[in-house]
Motif scaffolding. Sequence first.
Motif, PDB file in Angstrom:
ATOM      1  N   GLU A 244      15.990  -5.296  86.627  1.00 16.34           N
ATOM      2  CA  GLU A 244      15.169  -6.060  85.670  1.00 16.34           C
ATOM      3  C   GLU A 244      14.620  -5.170  84.557  1.00 16.34           C
ATOM      4  O   GLU A 244      13.931  -5.636  83.659  1.00 16.34           O
ATOM      5  CB  GLU A 244      13.998  -6.721  86.406  1.00 16.34           C
ATOM      6  CG  GLU A 244      14.321  -8.080  86.980  1.00 16.34           C
ATOM      7  CD  GLU A 244      14.603  -9.132  85.902  1.00 16.34           C
ATOM      8  OE1 GLU A 244      13.698  -9.432  85.111  1.00 16.34           O
ATOM      9  OE2 GLU A 244      15.738  -9.638  85.867  1.00 16.34           O
ATOM     10  N   GLY A 245      14.863  -3.864  84.675  1.00 20.10           N
ATOM     11  CA  GLY A 245      14.417  -2.949  83.617  1.00 20.10           C
ATOM     12  C   GLY A 245      13.238  -2.075  83.998  1.00 20.10           C
ATOM     13  O   GLY A 245      12.741  -1.300  83.165  1.00 20.10           O
ATOM     14  N   ALA A 246      12.775  -2.184  85.249  1.00 22.22           N
ATOM     15  CA  ALA A 246      11.645  -1.335  85.673  1.00 22.22           C
ATOM     16  C   ALA A 246      12.134   0.104  85.816  1.00 22.22           C
ATOM     17  O   ALA A 246      13.192   0.351  86.391  1.00 22.22           O
ATOM     18  CB  ALA A 246      11.081  -1.839  87.000  1.00 22.22           C
ATOM     19  N   LYS A 247      11.318   1.020  85.315  1.00 24.97           N
ATOM     20  CA  LYS A 247      11.710   2.442  85.382  1.00 24.97           C
ATOM     21  C   LYS A 247      11.147   3.042  86.679  1.00 24.97           C
ATOM     22  O   LYS A 247      10.138   3.732  86.676  1.00 24.97           O
ATOM     23  CB  LYS A 247      11.196   3.184  84.151  1.00 24.97           C
ATOM     24  CG  LYS A 247      11.840   2.677  82.876  1.00 24.97           C
ATOM     25  CD  LYS A 247      11.394   3.484  81.675  1.00 24.97           C
ATOM     26  CE  LYS A 247      11.820   2.821  80.380  1.00 24.97           C
ATOM     27  NZ  LYS A 247      11.087   1.571  80.094  1.00 24.97           N
ATOM     28  N   LEU A 248      11.831   2.767  87.763  1.00 27.54           N
ATOM     29  CA  LEU A 248      11.389   3.259  89.069  1.00 27.54           C
ATOM     30  C   LEU A 248      12.353   4.347  89.510  1.00 27.54           C
ATOM     31  O   LEU A 248      13.566   4.101  89.581  1.00 27.54           O
ATOM     32  CB  LEU A 248      11.392   2.114  90.094  1.00 27.54           C
ATOM     33  CG  LEU A 248      10.505   0.915  89.743  1.00 27.54           C
ATOM     34  CD1 LEU A 248      10.700  -0.218  90.745  1.00 27.54           C
ATOM     35  CD2 LEU A 248       9.049   1.331  89.717  1.00 27.54           C
ATOM     36  N   PRO A 249      11.837   5.535  89.824  1.00 29.18           N
ATOM     37  CA  PRO A 249      12.735   6.614  90.241  1.00 29.18           C
ATOM     38  C   PRO A 249      13.500   6.244  91.515  1.00 29.18           C
ATOM     39  O   PRO A 249      13.057   5.386  92.280  1.00 29.18           O
ATOM     40  CB  PRO A 249      11.798   7.795  90.490  1.00 29.18           C
ATOM     41  CG  PRO A 249      10.422   7.269  90.411  1.00 29.18           C
ATOM     42  CD  PRO A 249      10.438   5.922  89.791  1.00 29.18           C
ATOM     43  N   LEU A 250      14.634   6.908  91.743  1.00 31.71           N
ATOM     44  CA  LEU A 250      15.483   6.555  92.884  1.00 31.71           C
ATOM     45  C   LEU A 250      14.777   6.789  94.222  1.00 31.71           C
ATOM     46  O   LEU A 250      15.088   6.131  95.205  1.00 31.71           O
ATOM     47  CB  LEU A 250      16.802   7.341  92.831  1.00 31.71           C
ATOM     48  CG  LEU A 250      17.752   6.870  91.722  1.00 31.71           C
ATOM     49  CD1 LEU A 250      18.948   7.792  91.622  1.00 31.71           C
ATOM     50  CD2 LEU A 250      18.190   5.418  91.939  1.00 31.71           C
ATOM     51  N   ASP A 251      13.808   7.729  94.251  1.00 30.06           N
ATOM     52  CA  ASP A 251      13.105   7.975  95.522  1.00 30.06           C
ATOM     53  C   ASP A 251      11.770   7.203  95.585  1.00 30.06           C
ATOM     54  O   ASP A 251      10.887   7.547  96.373  1.00 30.06           O
ATOM     55  CB  ASP A 251      12.864   9.475  95.714  1.00 30.06           C
ATOM     56  CG  ASP A 251      11.952  10.058  94.627  1.00 30.06           C
ATOM     57  OD1 ASP A 251      11.636   9.340  93.648  1.00 30.06           O
ATOM     58  OD2 ASP A 251      11.549  11.228  94.757  1.00 30.06           O
ATOM     59  N   PHE A 252      11.635   6.160  94.777  1.00 30.38           N
ATOM     60  CA  PHE A 252      10.366   5.426  94.717  1.00 30.38           C
ATOM     61  C   PHE A 252       9.989   4.851  96.093  1.00 30.38           C
ATOM     62  O   PHE A 252       8.841   4.952  96.526  1.00 30.38           O
ATOM     63  CB  PHE A 252      10.444   4.306  93.673  1.00 30.38           C
ATOM     64  CG  PHE A 252       9.112   3.686  93.374  1.00 30.38           C
ATOM     65  CD1 PHE A 252       8.136   4.393  92.694  1.00 30.38           C
ATOM     66  CD2 PHE A 252       8.806   2.394  93.794  1.00 30.38           C
ATOM     67  CE1 PHE A 252       6.889   3.834  92.432  1.00 30.38           C
ATOM     68  CE2 PHE A 252       7.568   1.823  93.533  1.00 30.38           C
ATOM     69  CZ  PHE A 252       6.616   2.545  92.851  1.00 30.38           C
ATOM     70  N   ALA A 253      10.978   4.255  96.782  1.00 33.10           N
ATOM     71  CA  ALA A 253      10.685   3.637  98.085  1.00 33.10           C
ATOM     72  C   ALA A 253      10.180   4.696  99.076  1.00 33.10           C
ATOM     73  O   ALA A 253       9.202   4.453  99.796  1.00 33.10           O
ATOM     74  CB  ALA A 253      11.930   2.940  98.629  1.00 33.10           C
ATOM     75  N   GLU A 254      10.820   5.863  99.111  1.00 33.68           N
ATOM     76  CA  GLU A 254      10.371   6.930 100.016  1.00 33.68           C
ATOM     77  C   GLU A 254       8.913   7.277  99.726  1.00 33.68           C
ATOM     78  O   GLU A 254       8.091   7.424 100.631  1.00 33.68           O
ATOM     79  CB  GLU A 254      11.192   8.225  99.834  1.00 33.68           C
ATOM     80  CG  GLU A 254      12.549   8.210 100.494  1.00 33.68           C
ATOM     81  CD  GLU A 254      13.656   7.867  99.518  1.00 33.68           C
ATOM     82  OE1 GLU A 254      13.394   7.012  98.630  1.00 33.68           O
ATOM     83  OE2 GLU A 254      14.762   8.403  99.634  1.00 33.68           O
TER      84      GLU A 254
END
Length: 321
Positions: A244-254
């Motif tokens: 959707e365009g959110a700039k969330l880093p790949l390790d955000f969930a961790e």
Amino acid sequence: MSKIAVVGAGAIGCVFGARLAFFTSHEVIFCVRTPFDLVKVTLPSGQDMRVDMHPTKRKNIEEKVRNISLNEISCPVRCETDPSKVSPVDWILLAVKGHQVEGASGWLRALCGSKASIAVLQNGVEHFERVAPFSFGAKILPVVVNCPADRFSPGEVTQNSHAKLIASDSEEGRDLQDIFSKTDLSVELTTDFTTETWSKLCVNVAAGPATAITSAGRGIVSEPSVSNVCYELTKECAEVGRAEGAKLPLDFAEKVIERIHGQPPDGTTSMLADKLAGNPLEADAMTGAVIRYAAKHGISVPTTKTIHAFLMQINQKHDFV
Ligand SMILES: NC(=O)c1ccc[n+]([C@@H]2O[C@H](COP(=O)([O-])OP(=O)(O)OC[C@H]3O[C@@H](n4cnc5c(N)ncnc54)[C@H](OP(=O)(O)O)[C@@H]3O)[C@@H](O)[C@H]2O)c1
């Protein structure tokens, strides 16, 4: 001076509505089902509300706090229980739960006019879509709410940590900032609301569903068998958010899960609070939204679909009215 209505005077409506009633000269009306004479917000223990405050705000607040305890804000308020008793206002703070918007539409019909704006103080990412059918010509400002809070009785709430609102850097966002400018709370403006709202949704799905399904505190997220489910939920949400365009880093969930591991294990979530109170869970606005946006982008979200099915079962087991 603006005329402001609070629709949804629960935990969040009271934390923010009380600030306007106490610190400002705005006319504030609480539109409720159960009326109260006094709004009372217990502040986080040990928090002096003047700390970290801009000097101009501090001056205004210091004049007020001379007469009050530093860890409580309370003041008499005007409550209305009948939409026919109110007329269009300048601002509506809409803080009902996501699934309660339609039920509150009688209030919106009475309060909205061409000059009104609705600040939607809710979790999830579909603030606009949820409210647009009931906005009756008013402008809609989606708002991210950072403020853990609990309601104990009508008008009486506890704010558990620092509180702030985040809105888009727009004309309405700046107006809302102005409305709160004489209070101790701030409205932060962002040029990237998409990232703000999806990162908040990731935080919500990381702990809310697990605590509601198990009726346990946040510590459940650290149970090895549950932790991976929470991680997968958060990872799926972040992936959809990125689409959707959110700039969330790949390790955000961790990072989100790691942060929860460091929190008090008996800490609650609003989904857990609803489960324990026998209220409907805000599942459609959270996991339901992830599933809808995943379908839009053709992203597979198996964990979210499984967990959402359990949450909806909890909702169906109650005869909610
Ligand atoms: N609480 C938190 O820690 C927190 C933090 C961040 C974001 N949020 C989000 O903020 C939003 C509000 O949450 P909340 O925790 O403040 O919920 P809440 O405490 O349950 O408050 C919702 C309020 O809406 C009122 N309401 C519902 N339908 C209504 C109607 N038809 N007419 C008038 N009032 C009506 C309820 O009134 P009754 O008392 O009559 O039921 C209740 O007072 C949610 O989207 C939530 O996810 C919450």
